[in-house]
Design an enzyme around this catalytic site. Structure first.
Site, mmCIF file in Angstrom:
data_model
loop_
_atom_site.group_PDB
_atom_site.id
_atom_site.type_symbol
_atom_site.label_atom_id
_atom_site.label_comp_id
_atom_site.label_asym_id
_atom_site.label_seq_id
_atom_site.Cartn_x
_atom_site.Cartn_y
_atom_site.Cartn_z
ATOM 1 N N ASN A 9 50.407 32.081 -0.628
ATOM 2 C CA ASN A 9 51.769 31.572 -0.447
ATOM 3 C C ASN A 9 51.722 30.093 -0.836
ATOM 4 O OD1 ASN A 9 54.242 30.743 0.512
ATOM 5 N ND2 ASN A 9 53.984 31.629 2.572
ATOM 6 N N ARG A 95 53.327 35.188 -3.170
ATOM 7 C CA ARG A 95 54.750 34.962 -2.948
ATOM 8 C C ARG A 95 55.312 34.344 -4.230
ATOM 9 N NH1 ARG A 95 57.245 30.278 0.856
ATOM 10 N NH2 ARG A 95 59.426 30.721 0.467
ATOM 11 N N HIS A 183 63.733 33.266 1.187
ATOM 12 C CA HIS A 183 62.983 33.518 2.432
ATOM 13 C C HIS A 183 62.916 35.027 2.747
ATOM 14 C CE1 HIS A 183 64.221 29.184 3.597
ATOM 15 N NE2 HIS A 183 62.947 29.179 3.196
ATOM 16 N N ARG A 243 66.781 18.829 1.560
ATOM 17 C CA ARG A 243 67.868 19.402 0.739
ATOM 18 C C ARG A 243 69.156 19.431 1.559
ATOM 19 N NH1 ARG A 243 64.703 24.847 -0.559
ATOM 20 N NH2 ARG A 243 62.894 23.909 0.430
ATOM 21 N N GLU A 381 54.676 35.618 6.669
ATOM 22 C CA GLU A 381 54.927 35.948 5.259
ATOM 23 C C GLU A 381 53.675 36.500 4.584
ATOM 24 O OE1 GLU A 381 56.386 31.946 4.756
ATOM 25 O OE2 GLU A 381 58.266 32.682 3.937
#
Ligand code: AMP
Length: 396
Positions: A9, A95, A183, A243, A381
């Protein structure tokens, strides 16, 4: 044969990785690692399956100047640790942030797939190259190993057309300008985890708040994503560390016309100088903002909570009510104060929070025995990547 799977990841300045031994239906975590500070102060931490630290080592900047260089460090360590991880690696899962409209599930990477992932780079200009770097590095290092791409957008590809569209001409939609959502690996893991811990919620209306460096919300119904706050790129939705989340597009025009900023300058501004960092002028890190006495730090946190509660309301409307709110990722799992404020701001939905359960990081944080649940579930994840990698290989 036992599979030894490496899940990678890769982020902007860090690489998380885990090794799993796959036997029958189970995946056993053998090691988990994090190499962060790439390009600044590289540091590698590796733990075994019980969480005990095996490696904690800092490197000179020049030794780990890129995500690609990080793969060599990780690869060398894994080669020397074969006994610990159960043998030689048999496959790698990655990922990949953007899978566009076509990648609706994980795929085995070949030259054609790689070219399609590369072609999606303009849709995730900062993230996609970081995901491609380890794929290329491992293809060079171990060309014999199958590699699987697991897309962050794939879990959202079942969105209905209404959720998928912007109010723009159809030709642009057909070209791929649509609300992809991100996500997805985190949300898919949570969607699988919820019925394990709360069987009664398996078919429920659930809002998941993935609040980390990147932040978004996802509306789950029957375990499937039906809408998300992130859109065409990972800039949309709720504010994040650096962001801004959803922004009036007129602001971008203003920056171009009045400030003379070009696309590269605006991109840098939107990805790195906004959100909690931009609003506070102090930091993107919730911990530092909570510790600060500056009014701008409070403003940034209050705005963060305000925007999240507003979007929880929007997704509750999409779902027609809410049976559970799940917090996950760095802020969601550790931010006691943020959780309290978000739930308090969502009290009109019947959500409640028990302060002791919240402080002691219980699974169920709700203050009442009935009504919608407030849950804290750590995301995983890398486990999701390993599950997908195992399943893609089994289907070959
Ligand atoms: P992630 O991207 O999931 O690793 O999340 C990283 C973010 O989690 C950091 O930028 C912090 O803002 C946040 N975080 C980590 N620990 C805490 C904490 N104890 N309280 C509040 N926020 C935290």
């Amino acid at each position: 044969m036992q599979q030894i799977l490496l899940a990678i990841n890769a982020g902007s300045s860090s690489v998380k990785f885990q090794v799993f031994a796959a036997a029958d239906a189970s995946l056993e975590r053998r090691v988990s690692g994090l190499l962060d500070g790439i390009g600044s102060q590289p540091r590698l931490i590796i733990r075994d399956g019980t969480g005990a630290v095996l490696v904690d080592k800092s490197f000179a900047l020049a030794t780990v100047a890129s995500v690609e260089a990080a793969q060599e460090i990780v690869g060398d360590w894994l080669e020397a640790a074969q006994e610990l991880i159960g043998g030689k690696l048999t496959a790698i899962g990655h990922r990949v942030v953007h899978g566009g409209a076509d990648f609706t599930r994980p795929v085995l990477i070949d030259d054609a797939v790689l070219a399609r992932i590369v072609a999606l780079t303009p849709l995730a200009p900062l993230h996609q190259p970081k995901n491609l770097a380890p794929i290329r590095a491992w293809a060079r290092r171990r060309p014999d190993l199958p590699q699987v791409a697991c897309f962050d957008t794939a879990f959202h590809r079942g969105h209905g057309e209404l959720a998928d569209r912007f109010a723009i001409p159809d030709a642009l939609y057909q070209e791929g300008i649509r609300r992809y959502g991100f996500h997805g690996l985190s949300y898919e893991y949570i969607a699988q985890r919820v019925p394990e811990v709360f069987p009664g919620l398996a078919r429920g209306r659930i809002i998941v708040a993935h609040l980390g460096n990147g932040c978004s919300l996802c509306a789950l119904k029957d375990g499937r994503s039906i809408d998300s706050t992130m859109g065409f790129t990972a800039l949309d939705g709720i504010p994040m560390g650096t962001r801004p989340g959803a922004l009036d597009p007129g602001i971008v025009l203003y920056l171009m016309r009045e400030k003379g900023m070009d696309a590269a300058a605006i991109e840098h501004f939107l990805y790195h100088q906004c959100g909690l960092k931009g609003l506070s002028g102090i930091s993107n890190d919730v911990r530092l903002l909570e510790a600060s006495a500056e009014p701008s730090a409070r403003l940034a946190l209050d705005h963060f909570v305000y925007r999240i509660t507003k979007e929880i309301g929007a997704l509750a409307a999409v779902l027609g009510g809410i049976d559970a709110l799940v917090f996950t990722a760095g802020i969601g799992e550790n931010g006691t104060e943020m959780r309290r404020h978000i739930v308090t701001g969502s009290a009109w939905l019947g959500l409640t929070i028990d302060e002791t359960a919240n402080r002691t990081r219980q699974l169920d944080l709700s203050a009442t025995a009935t009504g919608p649940r407030v849950l804290m579930i750590p995301t995983d994840e890398e486990l999701m990547i390993a599950r997908h990698t195992r399943d893609v290989l089994a289907a070959r």
